[in-house]
Every structure is written in structure tokens, then in C-alpha cells.
Write an enzyme that holds these catalytic residues in place. Structure first.
Site, mmCIF file in Angstrom:
data_model
loop_
_atom_site.group_PDB
_atom_site.id
_atom_site.type_symbol
_atom_site.label_atom_id
_atom_site.label_comp_id
_atom_site.label_asym_id
_atom_site.label_seq_id
_atom_site.Cartn_x
_atom_site.Cartn_y
_atom_site.Cartn_z
ATOM 1 C CB SER A 135 -0.814 -0.106 1.194
ATOM 2 O OG SER A 135 -0.250 0.240 2.335
ATOM 3 C CB ILE A 173 5.694 5.276 0.039
ATOM 4 C CG1 ILE A 173 5.038 6.742 0.505
ATOM 5 C CG2 ILE A 173 6.904 5.540 -0.512
ATOM 6 C CD1 ILE A 173 5.875 7.363 1.615
ATOM 7 C CB SER A 178 9.792 9.964 8.598
ATOM 8 O OG SER A 178 9.275 11.049 9.087
ATOM 9 C CE1 TYR A 198 7.213 6.453 11.394
ATOM 10 C CE2 TYR A 198 7.308 8.703 11.472
ATOM 11 C CZ TYR A 198 7.253 7.359 10.742
ATOM 12 O OH TYR A 198 7.171 7.524 9.203
#
Lengths: 250, 244
Positions: free
Chosen positions: A16, A18, A137, A150
Site C-alpha cells: 500500500s 508509498i 521521514s 517513530y
């Protein structure tokens, strides 16, 4: 001109968002892809969207046995790897004061240990001169309340690209991190632990923090990953390519 | 690949080195390219090399009247502009202790002021989907002996993209920095000498100098819609030199 003609690419987290968009782009550019993900149904659906030149292997990047099975399939099917997109990642909301050990371990198991062994176990099959892309990220340089595990795990990923660039330089394998900003994918609403309303609020808030004034589409990340995968980026290594609408850049 | 089909581009410092390599790549991908540079001979040679989808305008980015002539030529022939590669730059060495005001002025006039007016004067011709690319340098984030003026000017260029991403909000125009390291160009050879250039290349993770064509390829990525979610970003094309 297709930029990845005949290349063999492995994409983790390929069912799913990216990962799926990138697998689709890779195939459009002429590559054969092997995608992996934890959920068999979604993985099968992804394969039917990609249509051709795709193999699926169900597995979890935090389980070394699953990675061994993945690469056994790659070896049998293609014999080698040209491109690895280590993209599988997890992030759930947990403020510092209430975060559990399980939350911390899950985050680092997938995002850090998972990426580490995804790459290590690919090396015996890797062709010299290949390209490795790690999904980091924008949070690798931003403070994001409730997502400290994260964000820290993604900073670790960015740094993997530095050390591995040096460790793999004699094999001419390039290693780059790619840092997406907020992307319009199902993950925000389905995997972060935010309620639908919170997810909507977060999306709206992101938009005000992004100079481009909108979230990105998975296809836009895929285009940047295709650049890093191809010879168009032959002199690019060790970088952190921010594809974030300017969010962490200004 | 025809990602730049029908697009019009301006490349300053377009007659040699990275600029010329980018011009070649843009044209291969379908663009019409105006190159801008100070030396007529170099421009003529570049046009002969690049073929019919090229125009050359002679001038210096540090001279506003020259830039006005450049954009008047673009407007007259093409009407609008999609891509600006503000690439013209100069760099020479002077150690702290020997720096002169003239040295600082010459460097900042071209690299900073020149970049600012190259972009400002292009804006009336640009619109939604436009892409601006600024040439930075790995020297902008690292210490480079005797390159006080050059390094500081390139750090300034990197920061221009940040401010401009905000100033251009809502226009659909993106602005990013392309950051070369050790590239085998005339400018680098003049500054460092052939031996110096080789030693510079050996310092990179890829253990070689970059080919200008590799910078051209990255510039084409930033010029095209493949980078449609990138603004204020920096793409280091430096063989890992300043990344590790």
C-alpha cells in the site's frame, strides 16, 4: 526511455501507500519487482494493481526468518537484486508519559532492526553498482509530539545510509535515505492509532505547515525513489532526499 | 524520455560545465533552452553543440540590464518560461588574512546577487508548474580552505531556496538547490588544478569526480514533474562528499 529496464527490485511495505506506488512506477520503468508485506490479502490486491512483472512474498521485516524466505524467493526467481527499497515502517501515537515498552520495541523492531536486516540479508544477492533506498521521514529532523519513538527510529534510518555508503563503497552500491513529508496514504487513518477525527485534524494541520500547502501523493514519492533507483542519480550517495513539500526545509 | 516536452528553460552559466551538461539533458528530454553566459566564443561553441532548440544570450548575471535582455529574448520568442536553472557562479581562493573587499564583492555579486536577480526577473514569465533550480555547493556546508567567500556565498544560495519556497507559496512554482561536490568542470580545474581535482574526487565515497552529465541528470529531475512534491529541498550530487 525507460530508466529501469530489466532491473530486479525488492520493495518492502509494498502492499500500500508509498511502497505500492513505487512498485508500480518501477514496473512502468521496466523493472521486475518483488514486493513484501504482512497482509496476504492486501499484497495480492497490490499485485493485481501492478499487473505484470511482480512477485509477492508475505512476511514481516522484523522477523529474520521471513526475510530469509523473501530472499530465497528472489534468488530462485531472479538470481540477483539491482535495487532495494527498504520502505516498511510503523508508527503509532504514544506520548512519552504513557508510552509502553511494547510500543517502543514494536517501532524499533520494524523501523530500525527491520531495515538493518532487510539490507544485510540482501547483500549476498546484490549486484555491484546497485542502489539501496531507505524510507526515513521528515520527522528525522523535526519534533513531533506523540511520535518520539517513530521520529527517533527514522533518524536512525537516515544514519544507516551514511555508514552503509562507506561500507558498500567498494562494491559501488549507492545508499540513500528518502524522507517523505505527510503523504495522502491510508496509513495515517488506519495504522497510527489516531481516531478518524484526529487523523483529519492532523492532515489539516500538516497542510498549514507545508510550504506547498498540501500533502503529497504516493506517486510523487515514487517518482523521487525512481530517480534514486536509476542511473539518473549515479553520483548521489549518502544523502537524505527530502520529498516533503518543503515541510522540514524552511 | 520526454519529461520536458514543450518546456522553456533558462540556464545561466550555460555555455560550459554543469550548465552545458544540463542544457544537453533538458534538450534531450524535449525542452527549448536559452543559455546565458559571459563569453561569446563559449556560447557559440555551445550552440553549435546543442543544436536548433537553443538560443544564446551574452551577459553577466551580476548586470541587471543583461538579465533584462535575456528575459526580453525569452518573452519575444517563447512568451513564457517553465524552468530557471540559476547556475552561474564563480569561485577563487584567498586565505583568511589575504581577503580583499574586491574578492568578496566579485564572488557575492555573481553567486548571491546574481542568483537573486536571475530569479526575480524570471518570475513575471513563470507560472503554475514552474521549477527553479539553484546551484549550491558542498562547500556551503563544509569547511573548504581558502574558500571563505565562495563557501559563504553558496551557503547563502542554499538559504535563498528556503525563503523563496515561502515567498512563492500559492504560485505553483517550486524552488530547489542542486548541490555539486567534486565535479570535473573547467571552473574546478582552474581553481584546484588537475592534481587537486583528482585528490578531491578521491575524497568522495564514490572515489571519483562527478561527470557534469551526472549533474545534468539530477537537474532534469528537479526541472521535471518527477520532483513535484519537492520545494526548498537540496539534492546533493556529490558522491557522498558532504553527506557522511
Amino acid at each position: 526511455m525507460k530508466t529501469l529496464e530489466g532491473k530486479v527490485a525488492v520493495v518492502t511495505g509494498g502492499s500500500s501507500g508509498i511502497g505500492l506506488a513505487t512498485a508500480q512506477r518501477f514496473v512502468e520503468e521496466g523493472a521486475h519487482v518483488v514486493i513484501t508485506g504482512r497482509r496476504e490479502k492486501e499484497l495480492k490486491e497490490a499485485a493485481s494493481l501492478i499487473k505484470r512483472n511482480v512477485t509477492t512474498v508475505v512476511g514481516d521485516v522484523s522477523r529474520l526468518d521471513d526475510l530469509d524466505r523473501l530472499y530465497a524467493v528472489v534468488k530462485e526467481k531472479h538470481g540477483h537484486i539491482d535495487i532495494l527499497f527498504a520502505n516498511a515502517g510503523a508508527g503509532t501515537i504514544a506520548p512519552l508519559a504513557v508510552a509502553t515498552e511494547a510500543h517502543f520495541d514494536q517501532t524499533f523492531d520494524v523501523n530500525v532492526k527491520g531495515v538493518f536486516f532487510t539490507v544485510q540479508k540482501a547483500l549476498p544477492l546484490f549486484k555491484d553498482g546497485g542502489s539501496i533506498i531507505l524510507t526515513s521521514s521528515v520527522s528525522n529532523v523535526l519534533g513531533v509530539p506523540g511520535f518520539s519513538a517513530y521520529a527517533a527510529s527514522k533518524a536512525a534510518v537516515r544514519n544507516f545510509a551514511r555508514a552503509w555508503t562507506l561500507e558498500l563503497k567498494d562494491r559501488k552500491i549507492r545508499v540513500n535515505a528518502m524522507s517523505p513529508g505527510p503523504i495522502d496514504t491510508p496509513a495515517l487513518a488506519t495504522t497510527t492509532g489516531l481516531t478518524a477525527e484526529q487523523a483529519q485534524q492532523a492532515a489539516a494541520q500538516f497542510t498549514t505547515q507545508i510550504p506547498m500547502g498540501r500533502r503529497g501523493m504516493p506517486e510523487e514519492i515514487a517518482a523521487a525513489v525512481a530517480f534514486l533507483a536509476s542511473d539518473q542519480s549515479s553520483y548521489v550517495t549518502g544523502v537524505d532526499l527530502a520529498v516533503d513539500g518543503g515541510m522540514a526545509q524552511v | 524520455m520526454t519529461r520536458l516536452n514543450g518546456k522553456t528553460a533558462v540556464i545561466t552559466g550555460g555555455a560550459t560545465g554543469i550548465g552545458l551538461a544540463a542544457a544537453k539533458r533538458f534538450i534531450e528530454e524535449g525542452a527549448f533552452v536559452f543559455i546565458f553566459g559571459r563569453r561569446q566564443e563559449a556560447l557559440d561553441a555551445a550552440v553549435a553543440d546543442l543544436g536548433p532548440n537553443t538560443r544564446a544570450v551574452k551577459g553577466s548575471v551580476s548586470d541587471e540590464a543583461d538579465l533584462d535582455r535575456l528575459y526580453a529574448a525569452v518573452k519575444a520568442e517563447r512568451g513564457t518560461l517553465d524552468i530557471v536553472f540559476a547556475n552561474a557562479g564563480v569561485g577563487s581562493q584567498l586565505k583568511l588574512g589575504e581577503i580583499t573587499a574586491k574578492h568578496i564583492d566579485e564572488t557575492f555579486d555573481v553567486n548571491v546577487k546574481g542568483t537573486i536577480f536571475t530569479v526575480q526577473k524570471a518570475l513575471p514569465l513563470m507560472g503554475n508548474g514552474g521549477s527553479i533550480i539553484l546551484t549550491g555547493s558542498s562547500a556551503g556546508t563544509t569547511g573548504a580552505p581558502a574558500f571563505t567567500a565562495y563557501s559563504a556565498s553558496k551557503a547563502a544560495v542554499r538559504n535563498l531556496a528556503r525563503t523563496w519556497a515561502e515567498d512563492l507559496k500559492g504560485t505553483g512554482i517550486r524552488v530547489n538547490v542542486l548541490t555539486p561536490g567534486a565535479v570535473a568542470t573547467e571552473l574546478a580545474a582552474t581553481a584546484l588544478g588537475e592534481e587537486g581535482l583528482k585528490a578531491y574526487g578521491a575524497m568522495t565515497a564514490l572515489q571519483r569526480m562527478g561527470d557534469p552529465a551526472e549533474l545534468g541528470a539530477a537537474a532534469a529531475f528537479l526541472a521535471s514533474d518527477d520532483s513535484s512534491f519537492m520545494t526548498a529541498s537540496e539534492v546533493a550530487v556529490d558522491g557522498g562528499l558532504a553527506q557522511l
